[in-house]
Design an enzyme around this catalytic site. Structure first.
Site, short mmCIF file in Angstrom:
data_model
loop_
_atom_site.label_atom_id
_atom_site.label_comp_id
_atom_site.label_asym_id
_atom_site.label_seq_id
_atom_site.Cartn_x
_atom_site.Cartn_y
_atom_site.Cartn_z
N LYS A 141 -0.46 4.83 4.67
CA LYS A 141 -1.46 3.82 5.33
C LYS A 141 -0.88 3.85 6.78
O LYS A 141 0.36 3.40 6.99
CB LYS A 141 -1.37 2.73 4.65
CG LYS A 141 -2.41 1.66 5.28
CD LYS A 141 -2.54 0.68 4.39
CE LYS A 141 -3.68 -0.70 5.07
NZ LYS A 141 -4.92 0.02 5.41
N HIS A 193 1.02 -1.35 -0.04
CA HIS A 193 -0.03 0.01 -0.01
C HIS A 193 0.83 1.11 -0.08
O HIS A 193 2.00 1.16 0.14
CB HIS A 193 -0.91 0.05 1.40
CG HIS A 193 -2.27 -0.82 1.20
ND1 HIS A 193 -2.08 -2.27 1.38
CD2 HIS A 193 -3.27 -0.64 0.57
CE1 HIS A 193 -3.28 -2.69 1.27
NE2 HIS A 193 -3.98 -1.76 0.92
N1 LIG Z 1 -12.88 -0.74 2.96
C1 LIG Z 1 -12.23 -0.18 1.89
O1 LIG Z 1 -12.69 -0.92 0.72
C2 LIG Z 1 -11.39 0.67 1.93
C3 LIG Z 1 -10.80 0.89 3.46
N2 LIG Z 1 -9.89 2.22 3.52
C4 LIG Z 1 -9.57 2.42 4.91
O2 LIG Z 1 -10.38 3.51 5.06
C5 LIG Z 1 -9.46 4.50 6.01
C6 LIG Z 1 -9.17 5.61 5.40
O3 LIG Z 1 -8.48 5.80 4.32
P1 LIG Z 1 -7.96 7.16 3.47
O4 LIG Z 1 -9.09 7.85 3.18
O5 LIG Z 1 -6.94 6.36 2.52
O6 LIG Z 1 -7.22 7.76 4.68
P2 LIG Z 1 -7.00 9.45 4.81
O7 LIG Z 1 -6.06 9.56 5.81
O8 LIG Z 1 -6.63 9.81 3.53
O9 LIG Z 1 -8.39 9.94 5.16
C7 LIG Z 1 -8.96 9.89 6.65
C8 LIG Z 1 -9.34 11.21 7.11
O10 LIG Z 1 -10.13 10.93 8.12
C9 LIG Z 1 -9.93 12.08 8.87
N3 LIG Z 1 -10.05 11.70 10.29
C10 LIG Z 1 -9.45 11.16 11.15
N4 LIG Z 1 -9.95 11.20 12.24
C11 LIG Z 1 -11.11 11.41 12.40
C12 LIG Z 1 -12.34 11.59 12.97
N5 LIG Z 1 -12.07 11.24 14.42
N6 LIG Z 1 -13.53 12.07 12.60
C13 LIG Z 1 -13.37 12.45 11.39
N7 LIG Z 1 -12.52 12.67 10.52
C14 LIG Z 1 -11.31 11.81 11.04
C15 LIG Z 1 -8.37 12.51 8.66
O11 LIG Z 1 -8.11 13.60 8.96
P3 LIG Z 1 -6.52 13.92 9.38
O12 LIG Z 1 -5.84 13.78 7.92
O13 LIG Z 1 -6.62 15.33 9.73
O14 LIG Z 1 -6.18 13.00 10.39
C16 LIG Z 1 -8.43 12.27 7.09
O15 LIG Z 1 -8.99 13.29 6.50
C17 LIG Z 1 -8.14 3.56 6.59
O16 LIG Z 1 -8.57 2.72 7.60
C18 LIG Z 1 -8.22 2.76 5.17
O17 LIG Z 1 -7.46 1.24 5.56
C19 LIG Z 1 -9.17 2.65 2.52
C20 LIG Z 1 -9.58 2.39 1.33
C21 LIG Z 1 -10.57 1.18 0.88
O1 LIG Z 2 -5.59 2.15 3.17
C1 LIG Z 2 -5.90 1.93 2.02
O2 LIG Z 2 -5.55 2.63 0.97
C2 LIG Z 2 -6.62 0.52 1.87
N1 LIG Z 2 -6.93 -0.14 3.17
C3 LIG Z 2 -7.92 -1.26 2.72
C4 LIG Z 2 -7.31 -2.35 3.75
O3 LIG Z 2 -6.59 -2.21 4.71
O4 LIG Z 2 -7.57 -3.59 3.10
C5 LIG Z 2 -8.54 -1.60 1.53
C6 LIG Z 2 -7.64 -1.28 0.50
O5 LIG Z 2 -6.59 -2.17 0.33
C7 LIG Z 2 -6.90 -0.03 0.64
#
Ligand SMILES: NC(=O)C1=CN([C@@H]2O[C@H](COP(=O)(O)OP(=O)(O)OC[C@H]3O[C@@H](n4cnc5c(N)ncnc54)[C@H](OP(=O)(O)O)[C@@H]3O)[C@@H](O)[C@H]2O)C=CC1
Ligand SMILES: O=C(O)C1=N[C@H](C(=O)O)C[C@H](O)C1
Length: 250
Positions: free
Chosen positions: A139, A135
């Site tokens: 992450k 990743h």
């Molecule tokens: N299930 C799936 O298909 C997928 C899951 N994911 C998961 O999703 C999550 C987010 O990924 P991603 O978008 O890339 O991460 P990012 O860090 O780009 O985005 C997360 C956002 O959430 C904000 N945040 C953190 N804490 C809080 C809170 N308490 N309340 C509101 N907002 C908050 C962060 O703010 P700040 O930057 O200020 O901390 C940031 O803007 C990860 O756990 C990832 O593993 C990702 C892709 C696919």
């Molecule tokens: O953090 C990410 O970007 C992603 N997180 C998810 C995971 O932890 O499996 C899903 C995807 O792989 C992208």
């Protein structure tokens, strides 16, 4: 639908565009800076929450939303040690909660392929099972939620495997008996959206399957479709409920 984006980072912004393209409205874009709005938004302003925040904030976010009566589609990974309490709160509040470690159709097909391959390999312990996930460098959690789901699929069908372990790059478990473990290697490289490889390696040959996400589009589309599917439902759901029985299981 009026969708509240909880977490407005890489995924939140990708989901926003797909939701708007599918004719939905964005009720709010909640991030760390305006998190207090979760408590002040009118309850009837939100039809669904799509939560992609961080491992340390997801549980509290989900609890607030369920308590406010909002259906929650959660994609955040790295918090599943609290899954039971979240699901109990959903039942206690007659709510709707949808979780998936990976929302892309391709990965959910890959989850099925992974289990099918594990069934083939169950009687061949000389093929050592392991995994690599790659990743982007931003992450926060390791191994990925997707890798854990894949590992759980292997453990379900490989009687000689009882646990998964995260491969220690700094302090390799030299000499420690890892024969009962599925080892997961987590690599962080550039802007990689998500690549997962499951391998069965023997002394004479290697079998491996790989899923490569080209972008976050598949994750985001799946999350929006899950929110559409969840409307009007009550309970705890995942991608198997949404996708139903696939052709290989008919
Ligand atoms: N299930 C799936 O298909 C997928 C899951 N994911 C998961 O999703 C999550 C987010 O990924 P991603 O978008 O890339 O991460 P990012 O860090 O780009 O985005 C997360 C956002 O959430 C904000 N945040 C953190 N804490 C809080 C809170 N308490 N309340 C509101 N907002 C908050 C962060 O703010 P700040 O930057 O200020 O901390 C940031 O803007 C990860 O756990 C990832 O593993 C990702 C892709 C696919
Ligand atoms: O953090 C990410 O970007 C992603 N997180 C998810 C995971 O932890 O499996 C899903 C995807 O792989 C992208």
């Amino acid at each position: 639908m009026n969708i509240l984006l909880l977490g407005y980072g890489k995924m939140g912004k990708t989901i926003e565009q797909i939701a708007l393209d599918r004719g939905h409205q964005i009720a709010a874009r909640i991030d760390v800076n305006n998190r207090a709005d979760l408590e002040t938004l009118p309850a009837d302003a939100v039809d669904a929450v799509i939560e992609f925040s961080s491992p340390e904030s997801a549980v509290e976010n989900i609890k607030i939303c369920l308590t406010r009566g909002w259906p929650v589609v959660c994609g955040t990974t790295g918090w599943l040690s609290h899954r039971a309490e979240v699901e109990q709160l959903c039942r206690d509040t007659n709510g709707a909660f949808f979780y998936a470690s990976n929302y892309s159709i391709g990965v959910n097909l890959f989850f099925r392929l992974n289990k099918t391959l594990a069934k083939f390999m169950r009687d061949y312990p000389s093929y050592r099972a392991s995994m690599t996930e790659i990743h982007h460098t931003e992450k926060k959690d390791a191994p990925s939620g997707t890798a854990i789901t894949l590992a759980e699929g292997l453990l379900e069908h490989l009687p000689h495997k009882s646990r998964w372990t995260l491969k220690e790059t700094d302090h390799p478990n030299l000499g420690e008996n890892q024969a009962d473990a599925v080892e997961i290697e987590s690599l962080r490289e550039g802007a990689v959206p998500g690549t997962h490889t499951v391998r069965f390696d023997s002394d004479v040959d290697l079998i491996e399957i790989t899923h490569v996400a080209h972008s976050r589009q598949g994750f985001a589309l799946g999350a929006v479709v899950a929110a559409e599917w969840l409307a009007g439902r009550e309970g705890v759901f995942g991608m198997d409920d949404l996708l139903g029985v696939m052709s290989d299981e008919r």
